[in-house]
Motif scaffolding. Structure first.
Motif, PDB file in Angstrom:
ATOM      1  N   TYR B  35     -11.425 -44.611 -27.776  1.00 29.32           N
ATOM      2  CA  TYR B  35     -10.284 -45.374 -27.296  1.00 29.32           C
ATOM      3  C   TYR B  35      -9.798 -46.284 -28.416  1.00 29.32           C
ATOM      4  CZ  TYR B  35     -11.934 -44.311 -22.525  1.00 29.32           C
ATOM      5  OH  TYR B  35     -12.330 -43.689 -21.367  1.00 29.32           O
ATOM      6  N   ARG B  37      -7.469 -50.032 -29.032  1.00 31.25           N
ATOM      7  CA  ARG B  37      -6.684 -51.139 -28.497  1.00 31.25           C
ATOM      8  C   ARG B  37      -5.915 -51.774 -29.651  1.00 31.25           C
ATOM      9  NH1 ARG B  37      -8.100 -57.025 -25.908  1.00 31.25           N
ATOM     10  NH2 ARG B  37      -6.210 -57.179 -24.653  1.00 31.25           N
ATOM     11  N   LYS B  41      -2.362 -55.214 -26.449  1.00 29.02           N
ATOM     12  CA  LYS B  41      -1.948 -54.122 -25.572  1.00 29.02           C
ATOM     13  C   LYS B  41      -3.158 -53.538 -24.845  1.00 29.02           C
ATOM     14  CE  LYS B  41       2.309 -53.299 -27.729  1.00 29.02           C
ATOM     15  NZ  LYS B  41       3.408 -52.370 -27.926  1.00 29.02           N
ATOM     16  N   GLU B  42      -2.904 -52.513 -24.049  1.00 29.98           N
ATOM     17  CA  GLU B  42      -3.979 -51.938 -23.274  1.00 29.98           C
ATOM     18  C   GLU B  42      -4.881 -51.077 -24.149  1.00 29.98           C
ATOM     19  OE1 GLU B  42      -0.859 -51.068 -23.200  1.00 29.98           O
ATOM     20  OE2 GLU B  42      -0.564 -48.990 -22.563  1.00 29.98           O
ATOM     21  N   ILE B  43      -6.075 -50.838 -23.653  1.00 29.87           N
ATOM     22  CA  ILE B  43      -7.002 -49.911 -24.300  1.00 29.87           C
ATOM     23  C   ILE B  43      -6.520 -48.507 -23.951  1.00 29.87           C
ATOM     24  CG2 ILE B  43      -9.382 -49.114 -24.397  1.00 29.87           C
ATOM     25  CD1 ILE B  43     -10.201 -51.941 -23.407  1.00 29.87           C
ATOM     26  N   PHE B  45      -6.743 -44.293 -24.287  1.00 31.75           N
ATOM     27  CA  PHE B  45      -7.579 -43.124 -24.498  1.00 31.75           C
ATOM     28  C   PHE B  45      -7.092 -42.338 -25.711  1.00 31.75           C
ATOM     29  CE2 PHE B  45      -9.972 -39.384 -23.375  1.00 31.75           C
ATOM     30  CZ  PHE B  45      -9.133 -38.309 -23.639  1.00 31.75           C
ATOM     31  N   ASP B  56     -10.562 -33.001 -24.362  1.00 29.03           N
ATOM     32  CA  ASP B  56      -9.198 -33.516 -24.180  1.00 29.03           C
ATOM     33  C   ASP B  56      -8.872 -34.391 -25.376  1.00 29.03           C
ATOM     34  OD1 ASP B  56      -7.560 -35.411 -21.476  1.00 29.03           O
ATOM     35  OD2 ASP B  56      -6.855 -34.797 -23.447  1.00 29.03           O
ATOM     36  N   SER B  58      -5.544 -35.319 -25.915  1.00 25.86           N
ATOM     37  CA  SER B  58      -4.129 -35.604 -25.667  1.00 25.86           C
ATOM     38  C   SER B  58      -3.701 -36.991 -26.114  1.00 25.86           C
ATOM     39  CB  SER B  58      -3.823 -35.436 -24.170  1.00 25.86           C
ATOM     40  OG  SER B  58      -4.609 -36.337 -23.401  1.00 25.86           O
ATOM     41  N   PHE B  91     -12.748 -48.248 -29.882  1.00 21.02           N
ATOM     42  CA  PHE B  91     -13.936 -48.246 -29.041  1.00 21.02           C
ATOM     43  C   PHE B  91     -14.439 -46.821 -28.834  1.00 21.02           C
ATOM     44  CE2 PHE B  91     -14.098 -52.580 -27.653  1.00 21.02           C
ATOM     45  CZ  PHE B  91     -12.777 -53.015 -27.581  1.00 21.02           C
ATOM     46  N   LEU B 100     -19.001 -41.075 -13.639  1.00 18.27           N
ATOM     47  CA  LEU B 100     -17.771 -41.748 -14.041  1.00 18.27           C
ATOM     48  C   LEU B 100     -18.018 -42.964 -14.917  1.00 18.27           C
ATOM     49  CD1 LEU B 100     -15.745 -41.569 -10.727  1.00 18.27           C
ATOM     50  CD2 LEU B 100     -15.243 -40.384 -12.863  1.00 18.27           C
ATOM     51  N   GLU B 101     -19.191 -43.579 -14.773  1.00 19.22           N
ATOM     52  CA  GLU B 101     -19.430 -44.821 -15.488  1.00 19.22           C
ATOM     53  C   GLU B 101     -19.593 -44.556 -16.967  1.00 19.22           C
ATOM     54  OE1 GLU B 101     -22.470 -47.280 -13.923  1.00 19.22           O
ATOM     55  OE2 GLU B 101     -22.510 -48.601 -15.672  1.00 19.22           O
ATOM     56  N   GLN B 102     -18.769 -45.206 -17.760  1.00 17.99           N
ATOM     57  CA  GLN B 102     -18.821 -45.073 -19.210  1.00 17.99           C
ATOM     58  C   GLN B 102     -19.441 -46.324 -19.804  1.00 17.99           C
ATOM     59  OE1 GLN B 102     -15.059 -43.918 -20.943  1.00 17.99           O
ATOM     60  NE2 GLN B 102     -14.625 -42.475 -19.308  1.00 17.99           N
ATOM     61  N   PHE B 104     -19.736 -48.572 -23.150  1.00 15.12           N
ATOM     62  CA  PHE B 104     -18.920 -48.804 -24.328  1.00 15.12           C
ATOM     63  C   PHE B 104     -19.708 -49.426 -25.470  1.00 15.12           C
ATOM     64  CE2 PHE B 104     -14.448 -48.033 -23.258  1.00 15.12           C
ATOM     65  CZ  PHE B 104     -14.574 -47.757 -21.918  1.00 15.12           C
ATOM     66  N   GLY B 105     -19.307 -49.074 -26.668  1.00 15.63           N
ATOM     67  CA  GLY B 105     -19.807 -49.744 -27.849  1.00 15.63           C
ATOM     68  C   GLY B 105     -19.013 -51.013 -28.113  1.00 15.63           C
ATOM     69  N   PRO B 106     -19.425 -51.787 -29.129  1.00 19.31           N
ATOM     70  CA  PRO B 106     -18.767 -53.062 -29.423  1.00 19.31           C
ATOM     71  C   PRO B 106     -17.423 -52.910 -30.120  1.00 19.31           C
ATOM     72  CG  PRO B 106     -20.519 -52.679 -30.989  1.00 19.31           C
ATOM     73  CD  PRO B 106     -20.604 -51.566 -29.989  1.00 19.31           C
TER      74      PRO B 106
END
Lengths: 111, 113
Positions: B35, B37, B41-43, B45, B56, B58, B91, B100-102, B104-106
């Motif tokens: 991901y 950011r 703005k938003e994070i 994909f 994917d 995309s 990220f 579903l639970e992802q 995340f790294g720092p």
């Protein structure tokens, strides 16, 4: 595609006061909803998630969120905040194997 | 259990240079996501690996970005040549199959000057 709106970019609140961080999403189809928190210099950590069932979801650190399908909202609440809750909070929607995030809300707890 | 790690934590490069970001997922997690950011703005994909295969991509902005996951373990994201608009925090996240639970790294903060 989905969109997630976090209207409040910054929320200051006094210690021990209640807080609500707002999140709205665009979809009318079934989605999965999440709140993540990012503390300084750390990765995103899952606070809570809604997959199905009860619309009131309880998470870690005393946070909870309520799924409202008719209003397409998933607001995050805590009845009494602590200094340690100062962080950035992200609402996210999982749909079609992708995560869509909001722009984040920076919560600052004032002593 | 070690979490998702990312290297480097910060990178400052000049426009036109090449940068490679690395992500080590949690052991046993077949799903790996990138991901980005951009400030304020938003994070967003970028792409998703299942083991070594791109499931994917995309969200990849353009062909200056190349992601690999040889052997289905760690992943790299190369930006070549970097442009000013590539600045942001990248990220990485991983998860087990069918969950579903992802995790995340720092993140890696990339600054292109």
């Amino acid at each position: 595609a989905q969109s997630v709106t976090q209207l409040d970019s910054q929320v200051p609140v006094f210690e021990e006061a209640p807080v609500e961080l707002r999140c709205n999403y665009s979809s009318s189809v079934s989605v999965y909803l999440f709140w993540y928190v990012q503390y300084p210099n750390q990765g995103l950590q899952l606070l809570l998630k809604y997959l199905s069932g009860s619309t009131l979801v309880k998470g870690i650190n005393g946070f909870e969120a309520e799924f409202n399908k008719s209003q397409t909202s998933f607001h995050l609440r805590k009845p009494s905040v602590h200094i340690s809750d100062t962080a950035e909070y992200f609402c996210a929607v999982s749909w079609s194997n992708q995560f869509y995030f909001g722009t984040g809300t920076s919560l600052t707890v004032i002593p | 259990e070690a979490g998702v790690t990312q290297f480097p934590s910060h990178s400052v490069i000049e426009k036109g240079q090449t940068v490679t970001l690395r992500c080590d997922p949690i052991s046993g997690h077949d799903n790996l996501y990138w991901y980005r950011r951009v400030m304020g703005k938003e994070i967003k994909f970028l792409l998703h690996f299942v083991k070594e295969s791109k499931q994917d991509e995309s969200g990849m902005p353009n062909n200056r970005f190349l992601a690999e996951r040889t052997g289905g373990t760690y992943s790299t994201l190369k930006v070549q040549p970097a442009e000013l608009e590539d600045s942001g925090v990248y990220f990485c996240a991983s998860s087990q199959l069918q969950t579903l639970e992802q995790y995340f790294g720092p993140g890696t903060r990339l600054t292109v000057t």
